[in-house]
Design an enzyme around this catalytic site. Sequence first.
Site, PDB file in Angstrom:
ATOM      1  N   CYS A  47       1.038  -1.398   0.112  1.00  0.00           N
ATOM      2  CA  CYS A  47       0.136  -0.046   0.092  1.00  0.00           C
ATOM      3  C   CYS A  47       0.775   1.227  -0.157  1.00  0.00           C
ATOM      4  O   CYS A  47       1.116   1.936   0.973  1.00  0.00           O
ATOM      5  CB  CYS A  47      -0.843  -0.167   1.134  1.00  0.00           C
ATOM      6  SG  CYS A  47      -2.040  -1.399   1.299  1.00  0.00           S
TER       7      CYS A  47
ATOM      8  N   ALA B  32       1.335   4.413  -1.615  1.00  0.00           N
ATOM      9  CA  ALA B  32       1.143   5.905  -1.713  1.00  0.00           C
ATOM     10  C   ALA B  32       1.060   6.419  -0.116  1.00  0.00           C
ATOM     11  O   ALA B  32       0.655   5.755   0.568  1.00  0.00           O
ATOM     12  CB  ALA B  32      -0.307   6.339  -2.415  1.00  0.00           C
ATOM     13  N   PRO B  33       1.469   7.577  -0.284  1.00  0.00           N
ATOM     14  CA  PRO B  33       2.355   8.516  -1.013  1.00  0.00           C
ATOM     15  C   PRO B  33       3.630   8.278  -1.649  1.00  0.00           C
ATOM     16  O   PRO B  33       4.003   9.009  -2.529  1.00  0.00           O
ATOM     17  CB  PRO B  33       1.899   9.934  -0.351  1.00  0.00           C
ATOM     18  CG  PRO B  33       2.366   9.622   0.988  1.00  0.00           C
ATOM     19  CD  PRO B  33       1.726   8.430   1.180  1.00  0.00           C
TER      20      PRO B  33
ATOM     21  N   CYS C 253      -0.458   3.948  11.333  1.00  0.00           N
ATOM     22  CA  CYS C 253      -0.155   5.388  12.266  1.00  0.00           C
ATOM     23  C   CYS C 253      -1.477   5.466  13.033  1.00  0.00           C
ATOM     24  O   CYS C 253      -2.005   6.711  13.153  1.00  0.00           O
ATOM     25  CB  CYS C 253       0.004   6.350  11.309  1.00  0.00           C
ATOM     26  SG  CYS C 253      -1.395   6.562   9.931  1.00  0.00           S
TER      27      CYS C 253
END
Length: 429
Positions: free
Chosen positions: A228, A230-231, A356
Amino acid sequence: MFRRLVSGELFILQWKHSQSSTCLRLLSCNSVIGPDRGQDLSREERTVPTERTCSSNSQVPSRPEKQKRVCKVILDRFDQQYGQELGPLWPSARAVLLNPGCWQYGVMLNRFAAVSEVKQRLQGQGFVSLLPHTDLPLNSSLPQPHPASPTQPSSIPHPTSPTQPSFIPHPGPPPPSLQCFIHPSPVRYPSPPHRQGQLKPYYLMNAASLLPVLALGVEEGDRVLDLCSAPGGKALAILQTANPALLCCNEMDPHRRDWLAKTLESFIPQSLSSTVTVSNQDGRIFGQSEAGMYDKVLLDAPCSNDRSWLFSGPGGEQHGAVRLRERARLPTLQTQLLRSALAALRPGGVAVYSTCTLSRSENQEVVEAVLNTCPGVELQDLEEELALPLQEHFTFTPLGHTPSLGLLVVPQQGQTWGPMFLSRIKRIH
């Protein structure tokens, strides 16, 4: 230009600026929270004002922008959940999360660009290296520096004109060297400017974002999957630590994939276009389509980003209520993604799962569910390897708890990094 894999065919990936600022497609890796996601420093985080600072020594400049509003429904839920899960750590973490003006940011140097002047400026302003290599244990997997020999030209180029590329012709990429500088105060270092023909020399990020990359331990010649991606900040960090044979950056959502492509093109020389690829597969089934193909897999999973979710979106409290409903569905998605990441590993390979958020249901409980249902995998301890050498800079939840399902970085006064959870799992067979 970087390669994109679409339906098994190879295309050249071109950057096209997207006007979309959010995307709430739940099935797309990282798209749940839109471009605020993760610890990479967004433009919004760089400009958000604050009412106060965390300490009297803060050097954050005052800003005229309007103060962001706290989403009460989200804050109430965090108070209820994290007050129980974090105990005495929550009040200080709460104060940090509610005050973006005291957030610290790291400056990761780009080894493919000319960085000597940037490094001198950082040191002159009081920034210090996050990774004091000489102080780390000998058996640590943290990358070691590779200084240029005094009798040989440095691998770091020094462009002489604005149109000259910021990397020099070289039979191979510059030696791996992960360098990140941090400041004890929330000093706002400016974003790197765009200069035609030059790669950007540094990337702004929450320094806790480097922990999953360090835990991954990429080695020369590894085949690496950033599931996963991005960014793109962690993909850039991976390329600072080693020269992989392949780095596949996967992102299903088209808007975020464009953002990823722009990041890669801004920091990575075209000489790596055959090494770094961009794919758009559904992360939940990636492991089935490319089973056993990778040595290392990073899953920086979509999560309820505590930093951004605390602040009201366009819909205020109603938007917060929608996010809480999304939040309840995230552990299922995260579990599917982690199973897929493990399926993509060859026997002996390792995967790092990170988020996060402070939420136990999205962190430890996801890891536990996968360990209980996926045969042939084992959890690896990260305390001695990462937590102990770096506890000077990061506040980890109390160490030594058994069983430990991973490391959790909790933002605190003076150490505002995080939230960041990471866990490493090895595939045995």
